[in-house]
Design a protein around this motif. Sequence first.
Motif, PDB file in Angstrom:
ATOM      1  N   ALA A 216       0.827  -1.213   0.000  1.00  0.00           N
ATOM      2  CA  ALA A 216       0.000   0.000   0.000  1.00  0.00           C
ATOM      3  C   ALA A 216       0.861   1.262   0.000  1.00  0.00           C
ATOM      4  N   ALA A 217       2.081   1.151   0.541  1.00  0.00           N
ATOM      5  CA  ALA A 217       2.965   2.318   0.611  1.00  0.00           C
ATOM      6  C   ALA A 217       3.326   2.829  -0.787  1.00  0.00           C
ATOM      7  N   GLU A 218       3.231   1.950  -1.784  1.00  0.00           N
ATOM      8  CA  GLU A 218       3.588   2.331  -3.165  1.00  0.00           C
ATOM      9  C   GLU A 218       2.432   3.016  -3.892  1.00  0.00           C
ATOM     10  N   ALA A 219       1.241   2.929  -3.338  1.00  0.00           N
ATOM     11  CA  ALA A 219       0.061   3.475  -4.017  1.00  0.00           C
ATOM     12  C   ALA A 219       0.121   5.001  -4.085  1.00  0.00           C
ATOM     13  N   SER A 220      -0.608   5.582  -5.036  1.00  0.00           N
ATOM     14  CA  SER A 220      -0.571   7.043  -5.180  1.00  0.00           C
ATOM     15  C   SER A 220      -1.185   7.716  -3.949  1.00  0.00           C
ATOM     16  N   ASN A 221      -2.254   7.131  -3.402  1.00  0.00           N
ATOM     17  CA  ASN A 221      -2.777   7.598  -2.112  1.00  0.00           C
ATOM     18  C   ASN A 221      -2.527   6.478  -1.106  1.00  0.00           C
ATOM     19  N   SER A 222      -1.343   6.511  -0.496  1.00  0.00           N
ATOM     20  CA  SER A 222      -0.924   5.364   0.325  1.00  0.00           C
ATOM     21  C   SER A 222      -1.802   5.213   1.570  1.00  0.00           C
ATOM     22  N   TYR A 223      -2.356   6.312   2.086  1.00  0.00           N
ATOM     23  CA  TYR A 223      -3.165   6.209   3.308  1.00  0.00           C
ATOM     24  C   TYR A 223      -4.535   5.611   3.002  1.00  0.00           C
ATOM     25  N   LEU A 224      -5.056   5.941   1.825  1.00  0.00           N
ATOM     26  CA  LEU A 224      -6.290   5.271   1.384  1.00  0.00           C
ATOM     27  C   LEU A 224      -6.007   3.777   1.177  1.00  0.00           C
ATOM     28  N   ALA A 225      -4.859   3.490   0.585  1.00  0.00           N
ATOM     29  CA  ALA A 225      -4.490   2.083   0.363  1.00  0.00           C
ATOM     30  C   ALA A 225      -4.296   1.356   1.698  1.00  0.00           C
ATOM     31  N   LEU A 226      -3.796   2.078   2.695  1.00  0.00           N
ATOM     32  CA  LEU A 226      -3.674   1.487   4.037  1.00  0.00           C
ATOM     33  C   LEU A 226      -5.063   1.116   4.561  1.00  0.00           C
ATOM     34  N   PHE A 227      -5.983   2.051   4.465  1.00  0.00           N
ATOM     35  CA  PHE A 227      -7.354   1.784   4.922  1.00  0.00           C
ATOM     36  C   PHE A 227      -7.937   0.586   4.172  1.00  0.00           C
ATOM     37  N   GLN A 228      -7.744   0.549   2.864  1.00  0.00           N
ATOM     38  CA  GLN A 228      -8.242  -0.577   2.079  1.00  0.00           C
ATOM     39  C   GLN A 228      -7.588  -1.893   2.499  1.00  0.00           C
ATOM     40  N   GLY A 229      -6.306  -1.799   2.850  1.00  0.00           N
ATOM     41  CA  GLY A 229      -5.595  -2.997   3.314  1.00  0.00           C
ATOM     42  C   GLY A 229      -6.177  -3.526   4.621  1.00  0.00           C
ATOM     43  N   VAL A 230      -6.510  -2.614   5.525  1.00  0.00           N
ATOM     44  CA  VAL A 230      -7.091  -3.041   6.805  1.00  0.00           C
ATOM     45  C   VAL A 230      -8.485  -3.628   6.558  1.00  0.00           C
ATOM     46  N   ILE A 231      -9.255  -3.007   5.674  1.00  0.00           N
ATOM     47  CA  ILE A 231     -10.591  -3.521   5.345  1.00  0.00           C
ATOM     48  C   ILE A 231     -10.477  -4.966   4.835  1.00  0.00           C
ATOM     49  N   SER A 232      -9.562  -5.190   3.906  1.00  0.00           N
ATOM     50  CA  SER A 232      -9.413  -6.543   3.341  1.00  0.00           C
ATOM     51  C   SER A 232      -8.983  -7.536   4.404  1.00  0.00           C
ATOM     52  N   ALA A 233      -8.022  -7.123   5.234  1.00  0.00           N
ATOM     53  CA  ALA A 233      -7.516  -8.038   6.266  1.00  0.00           C
ATOM     54  C   ALA A 233      -8.626  -8.394   7.248  1.00  0.00           C
ATOM     55  N   GLN A 234      -9.454  -7.412   7.619  1.00  0.00           N
ATOM     56  CA  GLN A 234     -10.521  -7.679   8.589  1.00  0.00           C
ATOM     57  C   GLN A 234     -11.667  -8.468   7.954  1.00  0.00           C
ATOM     58  N   ALA A 235     -11.973  -8.193   6.687  1.00  0.00           N
ATOM     59  CA  ALA A 235     -13.033  -8.953   6.010  1.00  0.00           C
ATOM     60  C   ALA A 235     -12.657 -10.430   5.972  1.00  0.00           C
ATOM     61  N   SER A 236     -11.399 -10.684   5.658  1.00  0.00           N
ATOM     62  CA  SER A 236     -10.920 -12.059   5.592  1.00  0.00           C
ATOM     63  C   SER A 236     -10.897 -12.694   6.984  1.00  0.00           C
ATOM     64  N   LEU A 237     -10.439 -11.917   7.977  1.00  0.00           N
ATOM     65  CA  LEU A 237     -10.345 -12.448   9.341  1.00  0.00           C
ATOM     66  C   LEU A 237     -11.725 -12.823   9.895  1.00  0.00           C
ATOM     67  N   VAL A 238     -12.664 -11.902   9.807  1.00  0.00           N
ATOM     68  CA  VAL A 238     -13.971 -12.148  10.413  1.00  0.00           C
ATOM     69  C   VAL A 238     -14.677 -13.301   9.681  1.00  0.00           C
ATOM     70  N   ALA A 239     -14.474 -13.414   8.377  1.00  0.00           N
ATOM     71  CA  ALA A 239     -15.042 -14.568   7.655  1.00  0.00           C
ATOM     72  C   ALA A 239     -14.484 -15.875   8.239  1.00  0.00           C
ATOM     73  N   TYR A 335     -16.141  -9.518   2.499  1.00  0.00           N
ATOM     74  CA  TYR A 335     -16.517 -10.456   3.553  1.00  0.00           C
ATOM     75  C   TYR A 335     -17.371 -11.589   2.969  1.00  0.00           C
ATOM     76  N   SER A 336     -18.395 -11.225   2.200  1.00  0.00           N
ATOM     77  CA  SER A 336     -19.296 -12.242   1.646  1.00  0.00           C
ATOM     78  C   SER A 336     -18.548 -13.206   0.745  1.00  0.00           C
ATOM     79  N   GLU A 337     -17.647 -12.644  -0.041  1.00  0.00           N
ATOM     80  CA  GLU A 337     -16.885 -13.495  -0.947  1.00  0.00           C
ATOM     81  C   GLU A 337     -16.009 -14.475  -0.154  1.00  0.00           C
ATOM     82  N   ALA A 338     -15.360 -13.966   0.907  1.00  0.00           N
ATOM     83  CA  ALA A 338     -14.486 -14.829   1.716  1.00  0.00           C
ATOM     84  C   ALA A 338     -15.311 -15.900   2.428  1.00  0.00           C
ATOM     85  N   TRP A 339     -16.469 -15.503   2.949  1.00  0.00           N
ATOM     86  CA  TRP A 339     -17.309 -16.470   3.663  1.00  0.00           C
ATOM     87  C   TRP A 339     -17.816 -17.536   2.695  1.00  0.00           C
ATOM     88  N   SER A 340     -18.292 -17.100   1.528  1.00  0.00           N
ATOM     89  CA  SER A 340     -18.828 -18.072   0.565  1.00  0.00           C
ATOM     90  C   SER A 340     -17.744 -19.024   0.089  1.00  0.00           C
TER      91      SER A 340
END
Length: 487
Positions: A216-239, A335-340
Motif C-alpha cells: 500500500a505504501a507504493e500506491a498514489s494515495n498510500s493512506y487510502l491504500a492502508l485503509f483498504q488494506g485493513v478492510i481486506s484483512a478484517q473482512a478475511s479475518l472475520v469470515a 466479507y461475503s466473498e471470503a465467507w462463501s
Amino acid sequence: MSGTAHATVTFDGRFAREFQEMAIPWRAEEVPEPHLLVLNEHLAAELGLDPAFLRSPEGLRLLTGNAVPAQASPVAQAYAGHQFGWYAPRLGDGRALLLGEIGHADGQLRDVHLKGSGRTPFARNGDGQAVVGPMLREYIVSEAMHALHIPTTRSLAVVGTGRSVQRETLLPGAILTRVASSHLRVGSFQYARSTGDIGLLRRLADYALTRHHRAAAEASNSYLALFQGVISAQASLVAKWMLVGFVHGVMNTDNMTISGETIDYGPCAFMEGFDPAAVYSSIDESGRYAYRNQPVVAEWNLARLAESLLPLLHDDEEQAVELAVEALGEFRRQYSEAWSAGMRAKLGFRDGLDDDVTSPLVDELVALMQESRTDYTSFFRHLGKAARGQADDARHQVPGTAGFDAWLGRWRALAPDADAMDRVNPVYIPRNHLVEEALTAATGGNLDPLARLLDAVAAPFDERSGLERYAAAAPESFGPYRTFCGT
Ligand code: AMP
Ligand code: MG
C-alpha cells in the motif's frame, strides 16, 4: 545482562522511540516467585529465543519484565477505543507493557508484550494484575486459532507470579507473554487523531504501512491504500471466525488490530450448537457482539478507523469522506466473498461448480443447522464421512431426516471432495468445557489437562485415536456457557 541468549537476540525499542506521544516508559512490577506454567518452544525458536534460557531463572525474569534486555525500553502504549459503542478517549495498557520488537524467522518484526505485569499510568481503577485462568485461556485459544490458520497474536509463555490476586475469590497471578505482528489497533489511530497532531497521525500511518501493508505504501494515495488494506484483512479475518464458529466477545475498537490479527482473548468462545444469536460474554447484555453481528461490528469499527484517518485521505474533507465511504463499501463484498469461498471449501465443492447450484445448498444447510442446533464443528467433519458414503453420524445430528436426506442427495451428486473437506473442517477446537477443565486444573496446580488440550488443538485437522473426548460436544450437565472480561 548475563546469559548467552541475550547476546543473539536484540530487542528494538522502535515504537517507544518513534512514538513518545503514545508510549510511557514503564517497568514491570517485581514478581515474588516466578514459575513457568507453559512455554511455546516452537514460537521461541522462530523468534531466535533459546527455550532452555527462557526456562532458566534469568529467562523467567525476562518473561516477567523483571530483567530488561540491553536495548529494550518497555512502554505502556496509549490508545483510545469505543467500548460497546461508547468512546473512551484514554484506555491504553493498564496492566501490560510492550517490551520491544524482535525479528522473526520470516524476516518480519514482532512485538513482545507482557500482560499482567502490574499497574501503569493507564490502570485507572484496575489492579494491574492478571490471573492464571484467563492468561492460559488466551494461550490455549490463540494457539488453537493459529493452528486453524486464522491470523492471531501468539502466546510465548505464561508465568505464574506467586502473587494472590483478588477477584471474586483470591486467585493465583500470572503474566502472559504475547507476540504480535504489532499492537497497533483501531483505537491507536483514534488516540492519535484525538490529539489533533496530524504529524503524529501521519507517522503512525507510515509505521502501519511499513509493518503491515507494504504494498500500500507504493500506491498514489498510500493512506487510502492502508485503509483498504485493513478492510481486506478484517473482512478475511472475520469470515474465518464465522467459518469456525468463533465468537470474539468484545470487539471494541481497541481490540481490533491494523494487522488483521485476532487480538485480546477475553470473553471469547467457540460455538457448539449452531445459533446465530450466540453470545457468551456476561457483560454483553444486548448481544452487540453476538456471533451473527461480528461482520457488522467489524464494519462499524472500520468506519471509526476511517474517521480517524480522514485528514490523511484528502485535503478536502468532503472528498476524504467520499473516498472513505467508497472504500468501506468494499467490506461487505469482500466479507461475503471470503465467507462463501470458505463455505464452499467446507462442503468440499470442486472448482467450476455454478454458484446457482452451490449457494442454495449452503443456504439450506445453514437453515437446517440452525433449526436443529447442530454441533457446528463435528457436523462438518461428519459431512466429510458422508461424502465417503457413511452418512449416519451426520444424519444423527439433524433430527427429522427427510429434508436432510434430500439435501444429502443433491450435495453428493456434486461429488464433494472428502479429503479437501478434512483439510478445512477441524476435529479439535478448544471446546468451552475442555478449556474450563484445563483452567480449573491449572489454577489448582495440575497442568496435565492443559498439556493434553494443547496437544489436541495444535493439530486440529489431524484425527487421532485416544482423543475422542476432545472431538465431542459438551455434556448436557455443562449448561449454558458464560465468559467474563478483564480478568
Ligand atoms: P480489555 O477488556 O482486556 O481489552 O481491557 C480494556 C482496558 O482495561 C485496557 O485499557 C486494559 O489495559 C484495562 N484493564 C483490564 N484489566 C485491567 C486490570 N486488572 N488492571 C488495569 N487495567 C486493566
Ligand atoms: Mg484490550
